[in-house]
Design a protein around this motif. Sequence first.
Motif, PDB file in Angstrom:
ATOM      1  N   GLY A   1       0.792  -1.220   0.000  1.00 16.42           N
ATOM      2  CA  GLY A   1       0.000   0.000   0.000  1.00 16.42           C
ATOM      3  C   GLY A   1       0.822   1.267   0.000  1.00 16.42           C
ATOM      4  N   GLU A   2       2.144   1.143   0.092  1.00 20.39           N
ATOM      5  CA  GLU A   2       3.021   2.311   0.092  1.00 20.39           C
ATOM      6  C   GLU A   2       3.302   2.765  -1.343  1.00 20.39           C
ATOM      7  N   THR A   3       3.498   4.066  -1.510  1.00 17.91           N
ATOM      8  CA  THR A   3       3.864   4.580  -2.838  1.00 17.91           C
ATOM      9  C   THR A   3       5.354   4.886  -2.932  1.00 17.91           C
ATOM     10  N   LEU A   4       6.020   5.015  -1.793  1.00 17.37           N
ATOM     11  CA  LEU A   4       7.467   5.234  -1.759  1.00 17.37           C
ATOM     12  C   LEU A   4       8.117   4.075  -1.028  1.00 17.37           C
ATOM     13  N   ILE A   5       9.021   3.386  -1.726  1.00 16.09           N
ATOM     14  CA  ILE A   5       9.699   2.223  -1.163  1.00 16.09           C
ATOM     15  C   ILE A   5      11.178   2.552  -0.967  1.00 16.09           C
ATOM     16  N   THR A   6      11.694   2.220   0.203  1.00 18.48           N
ATOM     17  CA  THR A   6      13.131   2.350   0.468  1.00 18.48           C
ATOM     18  C   THR A   6      13.737   0.955   0.471  1.00 18.48           C
ATOM     19  N   ILE A   7      14.797   0.794  -0.325  1.00 17.89           N
ATOM     20  CA  ILE A   7      15.355  -0.544  -0.511  1.00 17.89           C
ATOM     21  C   ILE A   7      16.881  -0.476  -0.529  1.00 17.89           C
ATOM     22  N   ASN A   8      17.522  -1.514  -0.033  1.00 16.44           N
ATOM     23  CA  ASN A   8      18.986  -1.621  -0.069  1.00 16.44           C
ATOM     24  C   ASN A   8      19.362  -2.503  -1.254  1.00 16.44           C
ATOM     25  N   LYS A   9      20.073  -1.906  -2.203  1.00 21.77           N
ATOM     26  CA  LYS A   9      20.478  -2.655  -3.387  1.00 21.77           C
ATOM     27  C   LYS A   9      21.970  -2.472  -3.600  1.00 21.77           C
ATOM     28  N   ASN A  10      22.695  -3.578  -3.598  1.00 17.77           N
ATOM     29  CA  ASN A  10      24.152  -3.536  -3.784  1.00 17.77           C
ATOM     30  C   ASN A  10      24.804  -2.587  -2.777  1.00 17.77           C
ATOM     31  N   ASP A  11      24.306  -2.662  -1.516  1.00 16.08           N
ATOM     32  CA  ASP A  11      24.818  -1.840  -0.419  1.00 16.08           C
ATOM     33  C   ASP A  11      24.547  -0.355  -0.612  1.00 16.08           C
ATOM     34  N   LYS A  12      23.542  -0.052  -1.407  1.00 16.67           N
ATOM     35  CA  LYS A  12      23.145   1.344  -1.609  1.00 16.67           C
ATOM     36  C   LYS A  12      21.664   1.481  -1.249  1.00 16.67           C
ATOM     37  N   ILE A  13      21.357   2.533  -0.494  1.00 15.97           N
ATOM     38  CA  ILE A  13      19.969   2.779  -0.091  1.00 15.97           C
ATOM     39  C   ILE A  13      19.279   3.603  -1.172  1.00 15.97           C
ATOM     40  N   LEU A  14      18.195   3.065  -1.723  1.00 16.42           N
ATOM     41  CA  LEU A  14      17.459   3.724  -2.795  1.00 16.42           C
ATOM     42  C   LEU A  14      16.022   4.001  -2.362  1.00 16.42           C
ATOM     43  N   ARG A  15      15.491   5.126  -2.789  1.00 16.84           N
ATOM     44  CA  ARG A  15      14.070   5.434  -2.608  1.00 16.84           C
ATOM     45  C   ARG A  15      13.425   5.429  -3.987  1.00 16.84           C
ATOM     46  N   VAL A  16      12.403   4.603  -4.147  1.00 19.38           N
ATOM     47  CA  VAL A  16      11.865   4.367  -5.483  1.00 19.38           C
ATOM     48  C   VAL A  16      10.346   4.454  -5.486  1.00 19.38           C
ATOM     49  N   ALA A  17       9.800   4.709  -6.672  1.00 23.55           N
ATOM     50  CA  ALA A  17       8.350   4.736  -6.858  1.00 23.55           C
ATOM     51  C   ALA A  17       8.027   4.278  -8.266  1.00 23.55           C
ATOM     52  N   LEU A  18       6.813   3.770  -8.433  1.00 22.61           N
ATOM     53  CA  LEU A  18       6.317   3.343  -9.738  1.00 22.61           C
ATOM     54  C   LEU A  18       5.170   4.259 -10.140  1.00 22.61           C
ATOM     55  N   LEU A  19       5.286   4.839 -11.331  1.00 22.29           N
ATOM     56  CA  LEU A  19       4.296   5.797 -11.808  1.00 22.29           C
ATOM     57  C   LEU A  19       3.652   5.284 -13.092  1.00 22.29           C
ATOM     58  N   PRO A  20       2.421   5.660 -13.356  1.00 29.40           N
ATOM     59  CA  PRO A  20       1.801   5.266 -14.624  1.00 29.40           C
ATOM     60  C   PRO A  20       2.472   5.980 -15.794  1.00 29.40           C
ATOM     61  N   PHE A  21       2.591   5.300 -16.902  1.00 21.73           N
ATOM     62  CA  PHE A  21       3.102   5.931 -18.129  1.00 21.73           C
ATOM     63  C   PHE A  21       1.964   6.708 -18.778  1.00 21.73           C
ATOM     64  N   ILE A  22       2.210   7.957 -19.114  1.00 22.56           N
ATOM     65  CA  ILE A  22       1.207   8.796 -19.768  1.00 22.56           C
ATOM     66  C   ILE A  22       1.651   9.040 -21.196  1.00 22.56           C
ATOM     67  N   SER A  23       0.833   8.640 -22.138  1.00 23.27           N
ATOM     68  CA  SER A  23       1.176   8.769 -23.550  1.00 23.27           C
ATOM     69  C   SER A  23       0.886  10.174 -24.058  1.00 23.27           C
ATOM     70  N   GLY A  24       1.768  10.685 -24.898  1.00 22.81           N
ATOM     71  CA  GLY A  24       1.592  12.005 -25.489  1.00 22.81           C
ATOM     72  C   GLY A  24       2.918  12.551 -25.968  1.00 22.81           C
ATOM     73  N   GLN A  25       2.882  13.589 -26.772  1.00 20.01           N
ATOM     74  CA  GLN A  25       4.110  14.210 -27.245  1.00 20.01           C
ATOM     75  C   GLN A  25       4.416  15.441 -26.408  1.00 20.01           C
ATOM     76  N   THR A  26       5.675  15.730 -26.258  1.00 17.10           N
ATOM     77  CA  THR A  26       6.079  16.913 -25.511  1.00 17.10           C
ATOM     78  C   THR A  26       5.561  18.171 -26.202  1.00 17.10           C
ATOM     79  N   ALA A  27       5.035  19.097 -25.424  1.00 16.48           N
ATOM     80  CA  ALA A  27       4.546  20.354 -25.993  1.00 16.48           C
ATOM     81  C   ALA A  27       5.669  21.086 -26.719  1.00 16.48           C
ATOM     82  N   GLU A  28       5.319  21.773 -27.796  1.00 16.46           N
ATOM     83  CA  GLU A  28       6.290  22.512 -28.601  1.00 16.46           C
ATOM     84  C   GLU A  28       6.073  24.009 -28.411  1.00 16.46           C
ATOM     85  N   CYS A  29       7.111  24.691 -27.955  1.00 11.83           N
ATOM     86  CA  CYS A  29       6.996  26.117 -27.646  1.00 11.83           C
ATOM     87  C   CYS A  29       6.747  26.981 -28.882  1.00 11.83           C
ATOM     88  N   GLU A  30       7.098  26.455 -30.055  1.00 11.75           N
ATOM     89  CA  GLU A  30       6.884  27.241 -31.267  1.00 11.75           C
ATOM     90  C   GLU A  30       5.507  26.995 -31.890  1.00 11.75           C
TER      91      GLU A  30
END
Length: 333
Positions: free
Chosen positions: A92-121
């Motif tokens: 039920g957590e959205t932020l997970i803290t995990i030890n990987k290869n002796d390194k502490i990581l804070r990770v999250a999984l987000l939904p992929f949102i489809s679309g093209q990057t806005a163009e300033c011109e």
Amino acid sequence: MSNIKNLQLSEQDITEILLPWSLDNPTVKPTNQGTVNTTFFVEAPVQGKFVFKIYDDTTTTAQINYEHLLLEHLQSCHLSFAVPTPVPSNSGETLITINKNDKILRVALLPFISGQTAECENILHIGAAGSALGELHNALAKFDTYSKLSQLPTWGNLENIHHLVAPLEVPRILGLEYSQKQRIIKSLTELIEVAPDLYKTLPIQTTHADYLCPNVLISENRVVGILDFEFATYDLRLLDYVAALDHFTRPPKQVPKKERIEAFSAGYAKHLSLSQLEIEELTLTWRLQQASCIVYWTGWFIEKKVTHQNVLDGVIKMLQLEDWLKENTTFLT
């Protein structure tokens, strides 16, 4: 914790870190995007597409939790566009803290949102971006209305937006030439003095604080997604507006284009109107926004996150805008 930019993780490492979400046979590849955090595209045959984020050490856990709460709020607002609300893990957590290869990581999984990057011109994209920001501001105004949750300082508080930089030391740190030094010191001194009055009189609410083309996704000339709320904080609504206005209306190394300003402003007005006082203080707030960028980027320069030339270009851009604003105050008000 570790410096994630120097972190070497294999696809198998990421797959193992993803176990708390029980994805079926996920495939992983780096996005090669972002200047702060490290992200990967993840696809599972059954569950679909996601973005896996490893947070940089410079972002506090409190700020990450604030961002997640904000995204959950926005998800409940039934906006016309998507936001990347974190996917809960099996616990039920959205932020997970995990030890990987002796390194502490804070990770999250987000939904992929489809679309093209806005163009300033693209004038249609500019209008759509303005409209989406107006809609977003309406929703953000209902979150953390008394600033009990926000973690980051206000962007107009020049003396506190980066712990390594005193604003009036910027010219010395950057080694500016004499004429630039004099103008920057004069401008920063004035803005430090007047900023408190803006915060006493203008509307303050939760803001996105990073409303740029890469964070606005477009499909068929309408906004379908807004990303990256990691800098969100309680701040002047107008400061968020002019930051977006500056980004969407100024071609590289040029002054703002009036037709772009009109398109962005008309889009914004479909959902929200600036107050009369905001209109009157727009030029001053725009100058403050540019100054805050210079001070913050100088801190990033010290931290080796941007180059010296990146910040110098920002200084030139700020001075260029100040000249343009003097000549176009009537147009803006």
